[in-house]
Structure formats: structure tokens, C-alpha cells
Design an enzyme around this catalytic site. Structure first.
Site, PDB file in Angstrom:
ATOM      1  N   LYS A   2       6.488 -41.247   5.598  1.00 28.89           N
ATOM      2  CA  LYS A   2       7.150 -39.933   5.530  1.00 28.89           C
ATOM      3  C   LYS A   2       8.625 -40.010   5.894  1.00 28.89           C
ATOM      4  O   LYS A   2       9.428 -39.226   5.391  1.00 28.89           O
ATOM      5  CB  LYS A   2       6.450 -38.952   6.481  1.00 28.89           C
ATOM      6  CG  LYS A   2       5.017 -38.655   6.140  1.00 28.89           C
ATOM      7  CD  LYS A   2       4.380 -37.712   7.154  1.00 28.89           C
ATOM      8  CE  LYS A   2       4.140 -38.396   8.496  1.00 28.89           C
ATOM      9  NZ  LYS A   2       3.115 -39.448   8.425  1.00 28.89           N
ATOM     10  N   GLU A  45      -4.225 -40.813  16.986  1.00 28.72           N
ATOM     11  CA  GLU A  45      -3.624 -41.981  17.612  1.00 28.72           C
ATOM     12  C   GLU A  45      -3.824 -41.921  19.125  1.00 28.72           C
ATOM     13  O   GLU A  45      -4.204 -40.881  19.685  1.00 28.72           O
ATOM     14  CB  GLU A  45      -2.130 -42.021  17.304  1.00 28.72           C
ATOM     15  CG  GLU A  45      -1.782 -42.074  15.828  1.00 28.72           C
ATOM     16  CD  GLU A  45      -2.141 -43.401  15.190  1.00 28.72           C
ATOM     17  OE1 GLU A  45      -2.311 -44.390  15.938  1.00 28.72           O
ATOM     18  OE2 GLU A  45      -2.272 -43.445  13.960  1.00 28.72           O
ATOM     19  N   LYS A  47       6.281 -33.410   6.602  1.00 33.58           N
ATOM     20  CA  LYS A  47       5.634 -33.168   5.312  1.00 33.58           C
ATOM     21  C   LYS A  47       6.137 -31.880   4.673  1.00 33.58           C
ATOM     22  O   LYS A  47       6.285 -31.806   3.436  1.00 33.58           O
ATOM     23  CB  LYS A  47       4.124 -33.121   5.501  1.00 33.58           C
ATOM     24  CG  LYS A  47       3.533 -34.465   5.906  1.00 33.58           C
ATOM     25  CD  LYS A  47       2.050 -34.365   6.231  1.00 33.58           C
ATOM     26  CE  LYS A  47       1.464 -35.720   6.595  1.00 33.58           C
ATOM     27  NZ  LYS A  47       0.037 -35.646   6.960  1.00 33.58           N
ATOM     28  N   GLY A  50      -7.111 -42.060   5.643  1.00 33.01           N
ATOM     29  CA  GLY A  50      -8.030 -43.091   5.212  1.00 33.01           C
ATOM     30  C   GLY A  50      -7.286 -44.221   4.526  1.00 33.01           C
ATOM     31  O   GLY A  50      -6.423 -43.982   3.680  1.00 33.01           O
TER      32      GLY A  50
END
Length: 360
Positions: A128, A212, A227, A325
């Protein structure tokens, strides 16, 4: 048949999954897509760097475990992750950048992308940082060097919302976009609806691999903020920076807030949104919102992501899919490579002295 040689920058979950895909399905993909893929370089913080212009033996590399040393024992290998040298000097046509996201300045990924574009190599990235913080600059650099800069996986992994909106919404005016852009937060909020406290829900998300060790970027909205910048700039033609997007995470939500929303037919979601005002300017924000149960985003559960597009002719169009994923995100890189191929008809692999070898 056209062949593209790849350099993988970062060999964690995503690029490793891309290598596994090429290793296991390379022949099938070549037959279906009309081009083949060959990995000629890999760099990694733990393993170092490996450069083999005739193609890396993927089964050998993929078999390396945590205790099996680094690339230095292999021909063309070094214990140093020589990212800049590999990007600028390998015979790769496409650089797949999948390192960590630095939300402050986008480094080192910004430099990785810049080096590749300046060297005349296409880039696909799931990162990103370069897109949100330096997207305009890097796209101009790509255009100046006649190469592609693709980043479909930078927003919601393998679900192709950027390309979908750009290609499939032709003829429509896009007035706004809002979505559940962080699967970790969505999972946590769902577990809080089931009675867990925030800390318990975060711990469960960590145990499942959704969050995380430091979940700050997720639960405080930093991830979604980046985003939203990408979506606003790419789909609505804005030129926003992080500073233009007010951000509020979910850490202040309490059990009472969750219960109150449920009693009123609502569900809390962390929503990233960007909308066009009447004067044409773009307003964007990240904040938890109590959505009514009949809202198309209210029913999105677990680590799933979803985006609702506001259009002039179709009204609201909602797309949902996996937001994380390793395999799903590797597919995003593959979709970028397909886009690169479609944008460069007739391109053959590597330098001129290898063109004939690329034909089968």
C-alpha cells in the site's frame, strides 16, 4: 510464446505463494493465458538474494525451511538481500514487490518500485505504501519509461476492485465508494458482538493469524486510511494524502456501544469512504459506523472485505471477497501480470539476445 522473467522482492507469504503457483500450475497457466512465467531472481531479508538468469529451480528454493540456511550455498546466491542490485541488474522483465508496508514514508518499497521503473522493468506490488504515498509520481515514472505499474492487491488482496471499477464501470459516473477494508477489524467487531471484549477479540485474531503482534495499524485505522487514499485517487480522480483523510479506529468502542447498536437493529463496522461533493471535491474518512442491518455492508462477517460503489445509473453496486491470505494476494500479483501482458502485446522476455530463447 511470450515469456516473462520475474524478480521477487521479498519471499514471505505472498511472493512464496506466487512461486508455488508458478511451480505447480505454470504449464496450465501458460496454456490458458498465452504466456509463461519464469523466476530468475529472489531477495529476502532472511535468505539473502539468489540470481539465476536461466531460471531458479523452484522446488529446491521452496523446500528451504527456517533452519536450512540462506541462499549463499546456491549458485548465484548471497547471504545479502541485494535488493537494489537485483532490481536494477537482473534480467527480470517484471519485479514483484511484496515487502512490508511502511505507512509513514513507504520505504523501502517506494525505492524498490522506483529503481525498477527507472530500469525499464514492469512492477506489480501488493504494498500500500508506494501507491498511497507516491502513487502519482510512480505512475508518471512508469509512463515516462514505457512500463507498467500495477497494484491491484494493495487494497483488498485478490478481490479485484480497482480493475473492476476501472474496466467494468465504463459509461457510469462513480460518485463515491465505501467499504470494509480491513478484515482483522471486521473479525474483531464480530467477536465483540458475540460477547468478547476488545482485548480478547484481538488476542483471538492474533492466534488465528488475522492480526499482527502489534495490531495498531489495523485497529486504529491506519491500514484503512492508506487504502482509502488509493481508492479516492485511483477511482475518483482525487489527489489526496493521508493528512486529507480523518481517521478513527475501533479501540474506543465498548461492549455497551455494541449492545446498543444491536438493540437498534445496527452493526458496527469500520468504514473507509470517499465521496464526491456537489462542487466536485472529494471528502474521505475512516471511522466506525453503526450501519442498519439492511445496509449491504452490515451483513459482511468475519475477515471478509467488501466495497460498495455509488454509481449514477446502477445505484449502489457491492462487491465482497477475501481481504487477506497469501494465496489470494498472490493471485492479485498474477492478475497484475496478466494486465501487464495485455498492455504490452508482442513483448518477449528479457534482453535482445534472449528473445529467440523465449519462443517455443
Amino acid at each position: 510464446m511470450t515469456r516473462y522473467d520475474l524478480a521477487l522482492i521479498g519471499f514471505g507469504g505472498v511472493n512464496r505463494a506466487l512461486a508455488e503457483l508458478i511451480n505447480s500450475k505454470g504449464a496450465e497457466l501458460a496454456e490458458e493465458l498465452g504466456f509463461s512465467l519464469r523466476i530468475v531472481a529472489i531477495t529476502d531479508l532472511r535468505l539473502g538474494s539468489l540470481v539465476q538468469p536461466d531460471g531458479i529451480d523452484l522446488p529446491t528454493v521452496l523446500a528451504l525451511g527456517p533452519g536450512d540456511g540462506d541462499f549463499s550455498r546456491h549458485p548465484g546466491g548471497s547471504w545479502e538481500p541485494r535488493n537494489q542490485w537485483v532490481i536494477q541488474n537482473s534480467t527480470a522483465d517484471i519485479v514483484a514487490e511484496a515487502t512490508f508496508t511502511n505507512p509513514n514514508d513507504g520505504e523501502p518499497a517506494v525505492s524498490h518500485v522506483r529503481w525498477a521503473l527507472e530500469a525499464g522493468k514492469h512492477v506489480c506490488t501488493t504494498n500500500k505504501g508506494p501507491v498511497a504515498l507516491r502513487g502519482h509520481e510512480l505512475k508518471e515514472l512508469a509512463a515516462a519509461n514505457g512500463v507498467s505499474f500495477e497494484f491491484e492487491g494493495s487494497v483488498i488482496s485478490g478481490t479485484p476492485i480497482i480493475r473492476l471499477a476501472q474496466r467494468m464501470f465504463a459509461g457510469l459516473a462513480l460518485e463515491g465508494v465505501e467499504g470494509i477494508l480491513n478484515g482483522t477489524c471486521n473479525y474483531i467487531l464480530g467477536r465483540m458482538e458475540s460477547g468478547l471484549g476488545l482485548e480478547e477479540a484481538v488476542k483471538e485474531a492474533q492466534d488465528l493469524g488475522y492480526a499482527e503482534a502489534d495490531p495498531t495499524a489495523d485497529i486504529e485505522g491506519f491500514d484503512v486510511q492508506l487504502k482509502v487514499v488509493i481508492l479516492a485517487n485511483e477511482l475518483l480522480g482525487a489527489k489526496l494524502t493521508r493528512a486529507d483523510v480523518p481517521r478513527e479506529g475501533i479501540s474506543a468502542l465498548t461492549a455497551a456501544d455494541i449492545a446498543h447498536a444491536a438493540a437498534n437493529g445496527q452493526r458496527w463496522k469500520l468504514i473507509g469512504s470517499a465521496k464526491r461533493r456537489d462542487d466536485g471535491s472529494i471528502y474521505a474518512r475512516v471511522a466506525p459506523v453503526a450501519l442498519p442491518n439492511d445496509h449491504p455492508l452490515a451483513g459482511i462477517s468475519g475477515p471478509t472485505n467488501a466495497v460498495a460503489f455509488e454509481t449514477d445509473l446502477l445505484g449502489q453496486v457491492t462487491v465482497s471477497g477475501p481481504g487477506a491470505g497469501r494465496t489470494e494476494t498472490a493471485y492479485a500479483l498474477l492478475s497484475d501480470i496478466i494486465a501487464i501482458h495485455e498492455g504490452t502485446p508482442g513483448r518477449t522476455s528479457g534482453s535482445a539476445n534472449r528473445i529467440e530463447a523465449a519462443r517455443v
